[in-house]
Design an enzyme around this catalytic site. Structure first.
Site, PDB file in Angstrom:
ATOM      1  CB  ALA A 148      -0.924   0.014   1.213  1.00 32.99           C
TER       2      ALA A 148
ATOM      3  CB  CYS B 145     -14.858  23.930 -26.288  1.00 29.08           C
ATOM      4  SG  CYS B 145     -15.968  23.078 -25.138  1.00 29.08           S
TER       5      CYS B 145
ATOM      6  CB  ALA C 243     -13.536  13.214 -19.906  1.00 28.18           C
TER       7      ALA C 243
ATOM      8  CG  HIS D  95     -19.435  16.890 -20.546  1.00 28.48           C
ATOM      9  ND1 HIS D  95     -18.076  17.082 -20.657  1.00 28.48           N
ATOM     10  CD2 HIS D  95     -19.673  15.638 -21.028  1.00 28.48           C
ATOM     11  CE1 HIS D  95     -17.514  16.010 -21.196  1.00 28.48           C
ATOM     12  NE2 HIS D  95     -18.465  15.111 -21.412  1.00 28.48           N
TER      13      HIS D  95
ATOM     14  CG  HIS E 186     -30.304   3.605   0.742  1.00 28.91           C
ATOM     15  ND1 HIS E 186     -30.723   3.553   2.057  1.00 28.91           N
ATOM     16  CD2 HIS E 186     -29.830   4.863   0.560  1.00 28.91           C
ATOM     17  CE1 HIS E 186     -30.496   4.720   2.636  1.00 28.91           C
ATOM     18  NE2 HIS E 186     -29.957   5.530   1.753  1.00 28.91           N
TER      19      HIS E 186
END
Length: 335
Positions: free
Chosen positions: A21, A46, A159, A165, A292
């Site tokens: 870890a 864009c 993305a 967005h 849930h």
């Protein structure tokens, strides 16, 4: 020694590889990597920036008049198509359904150099309100069985455009992964008479060691059996199966907590690539005692390989309790 942990809700196992870890601060992106706020406010190329709007794709904008704050547009290259009848075909092993459904893009803000972590609470609430409003509208279509709300932030999260967005997809089926989660939740309810998510939340609140943020309606925590570093769930503290039934007061309290959690990731890990999604019950299933709804946030800080694909067991090279302490700002966690 490594430890195997089981997600109580999904019954899936993960390996917490404690011997290899890394300290939580080791997952911070390189400081020379451009962050979202360092981009220009406007990009002439864009399609989501002001002045470049493809109005033929627009579904809705808020406010309706004057400068917009959020826009919903049809995906230019949709995975599913709105028009058409739902037709099923069964011929031996060849089973198919016509690819009808919804594929929408929610442009979250007019600025090119922002993201959910950097919005104001009011701007975040506006985004959540559009999630709810569009979800309810799509759910009214009898062809739709499941709505998936998700955000891909950064290239490693999938993305293709950097402008802030989210995407909303209405499916004519309930995917197998979602059905599996529902069946496991129902099995736990049949065995115990309790919602497994409420049970997990109560335990996290009692222990406190994996909590990140909490208010009177919502709680955010690093998952005990995290499949990857900093895997976070945000659960409503009041049981409710569907996000589509959320109350307006809930959105008001969810917005600052969600923004807070995302900003902690942004600030502590230098704007990591991540996926954000809403887990919710299928559109045609009523409110129930066993499922849930919740938000899941998955930073893309580790990679899967052959073992994960072959076993379905993920190896997490981080310790969830240390990740939570790091995001809370406990000084010893990142040392």
């Amino acid at each position: 020694m490594a430890e195997l942990r089981q997600n109580l809700a999904t019954r899936e196992w993960v390996i917490i590889a404690s011997e290899r870890a890394r300290r939580p601060n080791a997952y911070a992106e390189a400081v020379d990597r451009p962050q979202t706020h360092e981009r220009p406010e406007h990009d002439a190329s864009c399609p989501f920036c002001i002045g470049n709007e493809e109005l033929d794709l627009e579904i809705a904008r808020d406010p309706a008049e004057g400068p917009w704050q959020t826009r919903v547009v049809r995906n230019k290259y949709p995975a599913l198509h709105l028009d058409g009848a739902l037709t099923r075909s069964f011929d031996g092993v060849e089973r198919s359904i016509t690819g009808v459904g919804y594929h929408e893009v929610l442009v979250e803000h007019p600025l090119h150099n922002t993201t959910l972590a950097l919005l104001t609470d009011e701007e975040m609430r506006a985004v959540l309100e559009v999630y709810l409003r569009r979800g309810q509208a799509i759910a009214a279509d009898p062809r739709i069985e499941q709505i998936v709300f998700f955000k891909n932030h950064g290239e490693r999260a999938g993305a293709s455009l950097p402008h802030p967005h989210s995407q909303i997809i209405g499916l004519p089926i309930v995917p197998g992964d979602i059905r599996h989660r529902i069946e496991e939740a129902r099995r736990f309810f049949d065995d115990t008479g309790q919602c497994v998510f409420c049970t997990m939340l109560a335990d996290e609140l009692a222990r406190g060691e994996r909590l990140i943020a909490i208010n009177e309606r919502f709680a955010a925590f690093v998952l005990y059996a995290s499949s990857s570093p900093f895997h976070i769930w945000i659960l409503p503290r009041q049981h409710r199966a569907s996000f589509l039934h959320v109350e307006q007061d809930d959105l008001t309290l969810l917005a600052p907590l969600l923004r807070d959690v995302l900003f902690r990731l942004y600030a502590h890990l230098n704007d990591p690539d991540l996926n954000l999604l809403i887990r919710s019950t299928p559109t045609k299933e009523p409110e129930n005692g066993y499922f849930h709804w919740y938000f899941a946030i998955v930073p893309r800080l580790s990679r899967s390989a052959g073992f994960e694909l072959g076993s379905g067991v993920w190896i997490n090279p981080s310790i969830p309790e240390e990740c939570a302490a790091f995001l809370r700002g406990d000084t010893a966690a990142g040392s």
